[in-house]
Design an enzyme around this catalytic site. Structure first.
Site, PDB file in Angstrom:
ATOM      1  NE  ARG A  64       7.124  -6.529   1.133  1.00  0.00           N
ATOM      2  CZ  ARG A  64       7.178  -5.675   2.133  1.00  0.00           C
ATOM      3  NH1 ARG A  64       6.654  -5.988   3.296  1.00  0.00           N
ATOM      4  NH2 ARG A  64       7.727  -4.493   1.976  1.00  0.00           N
ATOM      5  N   GLY A 116       0.784  -1.216   0.000  1.00  0.00           N
ATOM      6  CA  GLY A 116       0.000   0.000   0.000  1.00  0.00           C
ATOM      7  C   GLY A 116       0.816   1.267   0.000  1.00  0.00           C
ATOM      8  CG  ASP A 175       2.288  -8.447   5.708  1.00  0.00           C
ATOM      9  OD1 ASP A 175       1.893  -9.161   6.640  1.00  0.00           O
ATOM     10  OD2 ASP A 175       2.306  -7.212   5.778  1.00  0.00           O
ATOM     11  CG  ASN A 176       5.807  -6.666   7.934  1.00  0.00           C
ATOM     12  OD1 ASN A 176       5.657  -6.076   6.865  1.00  0.00           O
ATOM     13  ND2 ASN A 176       5.200  -6.300   9.042  1.00  0.00           N
ATOM     14  CG  ASP A 196      -1.979   8.483   4.020  1.00  0.00           C
ATOM     15  OD1 ASP A 196      -1.239   7.492   4.155  1.00  0.00           O
ATOM     16  OD2 ASP A 196      -1.980   9.436   4.820  1.00  0.00           O
TER      17      ASP A 196
HETATM   18  P1  AMP Z   1       2.515  -3.118   8.215  1.00  0.00           P
HETATM   19  O1  AMP Z   1       1.811  -3.825   9.307  1.00  0.00           O
HETATM   20  O2  AMP Z   1       3.069  -1.786   8.594  1.00  0.00           O
HETATM   21  O3  AMP Z   1       3.498  -3.976   7.516  1.00  0.00           O
HETATM   22  O4  AMP Z   1       1.367  -2.757   7.172  1.00  0.00           O
HETATM   23  C1  AMP Z   1       0.725  -3.719   6.389  1.00  0.00           C
HETATM   24  C2  AMP Z   1       0.330  -3.129   5.084  1.00  0.00           C
HETATM   25  O5  AMP Z   1      -0.596  -2.075   5.269  1.00  0.00           O
HETATM   26  C3  AMP Z   1       1.471  -2.492   4.324  1.00  0.00           C
HETATM   27  O6  AMP Z   1       2.190  -3.393   3.599  1.00  0.00           O
HETATM   28  C4  AMP Z   1       0.754  -1.519   3.452  1.00  0.00           C
HETATM   29  O7  AMP Z   1       0.299  -2.129   2.281  1.00  0.00           O
HETATM   30  C5  AMP Z   1      -0.423  -1.109   4.272  1.00  0.00           C
HETATM   31  N1  AMP Z   1      -0.181   0.213   4.863  1.00  0.00           N
HETATM   32  C6  AMP Z   1       0.348   0.542   6.056  1.00  0.00           C
HETATM   33  N2  AMP Z   1       0.395   1.865   6.214  1.00  0.00           N
HETATM   34  C7  AMP Z   1      -0.126   2.404   5.089  1.00  0.00           C
HETATM   35  C8  AMP Z   1      -0.354   3.735   4.615  1.00  0.00           C
HETATM   36  N3  AMP Z   1      -0.062   4.803   5.323  1.00  0.00           N
HETATM   37  N4  AMP Z   1      -0.907   3.866   3.395  1.00  0.00           N
HETATM   38  C9  AMP Z   1      -1.230   2.799   2.640  1.00  0.00           C
HETATM   39  N5  AMP Z   1      -1.029   1.549   3.013  1.00  0.00           N
HETATM   40  C10 AMP Z   1      -0.493   1.343   4.220  1.00  0.00           C
HETATM   41 MG    MG Z   2       4.794  -4.208   6.185  1.00  0.00          MG
END
Ligand code: AMP
Ligand code: MG
Length: 724
Positions: free
Chosen positions: A313, A220, A407-408, A253
């Site tokens: 990933r 995202g 996904d990380n 966003d």
């Molecule tokens: P995370 O848990 O931080 O790895 O977030 C999981 C997924 O959420 C990310 O890979 C992004 O696709 C999406 N995501 C997190 N923050 C945002 C953001 N500010 N805008 C768009 N997508 C986001």
């Molecule tokens: Mg992530």
């Protein structure tokens, strides 16, 4: 060494992701790039064309902008959102080519609106440049960011290279292939047949978050710009984090706030300096007029340019072959409608994802990781091994990732996506660094087990391919054509046999790598089975029992003179200093009891260090090492030196991060010089963590020595929830 070139002239690698994997088709309208789009698992491909768009979302537009577009709002004319978005579109007729043609067959393009974007560099990592992009000429960008140098005029070579860097990584200029030309992958620019267009992209992945299937999640807010290759830096993909919405952004966003950019920028460079595999930070930027709205109101934005051979990933594989958790799940998505993720139906392969794309992605990753033409099962073994080694090294350095969702987890075993991560302060194996993880699923001690969980999802996704290979040899394109669900079931079962010992192998690798890491930190070159308990576990238990700081304890231990262990005065002062270094962590009245408890461990440690085999291992190496200039130095001195190369003096603690974030936010764009200075200082410490940093003769030296400390008591074990 390859010649250096500005960012837009870097050579592309022999093979690119875009020429190897099918592209996800989006509607032609510009909003299709930004509208949340959930693809069915059976859709071929994992990437879509996306141009960076560093702007607020939901979109906001002023009256004067509307008027500039030729719309008379006062006369009741309406503005079409597609036209608003088209202003960023580099294919729009308003684009201006920079006119420069380069050997890579790419061209810089912008649009009138895009060109207004003002991105400011606040950090550039010299170490990332050295290690990953030695062929990139950033002009004076590093001097400006790290040494406080006055920016040179853009008409100079240095100034123009810096500007090119800032333009490309802010998205002000977009690198795309020249119309009708295949991007050149070698010196002969006109060799390629006309057809494909190369340009920025974003990828689609799914994943398990906090142990639950979460469907399509991303990416995202990551947009890749291009790939390049050099002799020393290898293959690298340049990716923006926080560069605006993508079709995979769901409700968010696509932007990133300054605190999250700073944390990732510094975090991965610190991890790299500890010798742990990670994505790297090329540069950090900010821009005026773009407040990012978060829980507590508007915050300054950041945009991070990061590097990795690939950002694929485990979740990318889950997107193409979701597990049973996805079956019968119906998923709502913005843009309309419901989608059955698994598409369980009557077709021969319904509900089986996209097996052809699964093979394409596997072959692509094998190519990047040096497994081209080799068996998939060997490559999967490597993915498992790399991740096992990565998590083991996190354990040894007290690094907590905070969000170990599938996904990380990088296919290459790189530490990726630095959110609420933390380094251990006072030793506590149950520590939870993520404020949003109340049950401690991702606490320090559970990290190896959680990475195993994620790998398990990956192994399940890739199983049909492994089973197929067992029976038929390497899968070729079209391998799944004419096959049925029953075949997939058979292959999956066959894979279980082939993969029967992978979990055991994973655990063994984690254990062995951890042990090696701990022994190194204790300055031991040999291993005795009793070390696991007497040296490693007992030491950590003592740290926990007496609230001692993890890293300062190790660093202090480097200077312990085992030859003086029977000298009570020496030991007393050694212990006193040890406790002092832990600073505010230690309850006031417990000094004596802590000293009493540590004393016997020092005896055990001394005996262990002075064991014949151990002394011999150090002495031999000392005699044989032609690189050792200190011919007169004793093996103990060499040992101390070696220990100091693995036990950092500087640790990127929460309080340091909070301080630098606050400095940058306070300085703002009005005082970029001090924002850069604060960031550069910590980057320098983080990328040289084993230096002494004890020059207290200058103001700067005092500041640096302070940054090496444990910080205020209230910041110890600080939990961060910021991943945005
Ligand atoms: P995370 O848990 O931080 O790895 O977030 C999981 C997924 O959420 C990310 O890979 C992004 O696709 C999406 N995501 C997190 N923050 C945002 C953001 N500010 N805008 C768009 N997508 C986001
Ligand atoms: Mg992530």
């Amino acid at each position: 060494m390859t010649d250096k070139a500005p960012i837009h002239q870097l050579p592309l690698p022999r093979r690119t992701l875009q020429s190897s994997l099918p592209r996800l088709k989006l509607d032609d309208k510009p909003s299709a790039q930004r509208r949340s789009t959930t693809f069915a698992a059976s859709t071929p491909g994992i990437w879509a064309r996306v141009y960076p768009m560093w702007t607020a979302w939901p979109l906001r537009i002023t009256k004067s902008e509307v008027e500039e577009m030729g719309v008379n709002v006062d006369a009741g004319e309406q503005v079409d959102v597609e036209d608003v978005l088209r202003r960023w579109d580099v294919e729009d007729s308003s684009w201006q080519s920079s006119g420069e043609s380069s050997r890579n067959g790419l061209q810089l393009r912008t649009s009138k609106h895009r060109a207004k974007l003002e991105g400011h560099l606040i950090g550039v990592s010299p170490m990332a440049l050295r290690d990953s992009l030695p062929h990139l000429d950033v002009g004076d960008a590093s001097e400006v960011c790290n040494d406080g140098a006055e920016p040179m005029d853009e008409s100079t070579a240095e100034g123009s290279c810096r500007k090119a860097l800032a333009d490309v990584i802010s998205g002000r200029q977009v690198l795309v292939s020249r119309k009708g030309k295949e991007p050149a992958q070698d010196e002969d620019e006109d060799k390629g047949p006309p057809s494909s267009d190369y340009g920025p992209w974003s990828t689609r992945y799914c994943g398990h978050q906090f142990g639950q299937w979460a469907g399509q999640l991303g990416d995202g807010r990551a947009i890749s710009l291009f790939e390049t290759e050099s002799e020393h830096g290898g293959r690298q993909e340049v990716q923006l984090k926080g560069g605006g919405r993508t079709p995979f952004s769901r409700q968010a966003d696509g932007l990133a706030v300054m605190r999250s950019g700073v944390r990732e920028y510094l975090g991965c460079e610190a991890i790299a300096a500890l010798g742990i595999p990670t994505t790297r930070s090329l540069a950090l930027m900010t821009t005026p007029d773009l407040p990012v709205i978060r829980e507590y109101g508007p915050e300054p934005p950041s945009l991070l340019a990061r590097l990795a051979p690939t950002f694929i990933r485990l979740g990318h594989f889950e997107a193409l072959k979701p597990g049973p958790a996805a079956h019968n799940l119906r998923h709502i998505f913005l843009g309309g409608g419901w989608q059955d993720e698994s598409e369980e139906g009557d077709g021969p392969l319904d509900g089986q994802g996209n097996l052809e794309s699964l093979r394409d992605l596997t072959e692509w990753c094998k190519y990047i990781m040096g497994f081209e033409g080799k068996s998939t099962v060997d490559w999967v073994g490597d993915v498992i091994k790399r991740n096992a080694e990565m998590v083991a090294q996190w354990q040894v350095y007290g690094f907590m990732h905070g969000v170990l969702n599938s996904d990380n987890i990088s296919i290459m075993g790189l530490t990726i996506d630095y959110g609420p991560y933390a380094f251990m302060d006072i030793w506590d194996e149950g520590h939870i660094c993520n404020h949003s993880d109340p049950t401690g699923l991702y606490s320090y001690k559970r990290q190896p087990e959680r990475v195993l969980f994620d790998l398990d999802k990956f192994v399940s996704a890739i199983s049909p391919l492994i089973g197929y290979e067992k029976e038929h040899g390497q899968a070729q394109a079209g391998w799944s054509e004419g096959k049925t669900k029953e075949d997939v079931k058979d292959w999956t079962e066959a894979a279980e046999e082939v993969m029967s010992s992978w979990k055991e192998n994973y655990r063994t690798t984690v254990k062995d790598t951890e042990r090696q890491g701990w022994l190194k930190r204790f300055g031991l070159r040999t291993y005795q089975p009793s070390d696991d308990r007497d040296i490693i576990a007992d030491f950590l238990v003592l740290l926990h029992a007496h609230s001692l700081d993890f890293h300062t304890s190790f660093r202090h231990l480097c200077s312990f003179l085992v030859s003086q262990n029977s000298n009570e005065a020496y030991v007393k002062s050694f212990l006193t200093r040890w406790l002092e270094l832990s600073g505010p962590t230690l309850p006031q009245d417990s000094t004596e009891s802590a000293q009493k408890a540590l004393r016997p461990w020092l005896d055990v440690y001394t005996t262990r260090v002075l064991a014949d085999a151990e002394v011999q291992a150090w002495s031999q190496n000392h005699e044989n090492d032609p690189n050792t200039p200190e011919t007169n130095a004793s093996w103990q001195q060499l040992r101390e030196k070696a220990m100091k190369k693995v036990n950092p003096r500087f640790v990127l603690r929460q309080w340091v991060l909070e301080e630098v974030i606050s400095d940058i936010e306070k300085a703002g764009l009005e005082d970029l010089v001090s924002a850069r200075k604060s960031l550069a200082r910590v980057l320098d410490l983080a990328t040289n963590p084993f230096e002494e940093w004890d020059d207290t003769c200058s103001e700067e030296g005092v500041k640096r020595a302070e940054l090496c400390g444990v910080g205020k008591k209230e910041m110890l074990g600080f939990q961060c929830s910021c991943s945005s």
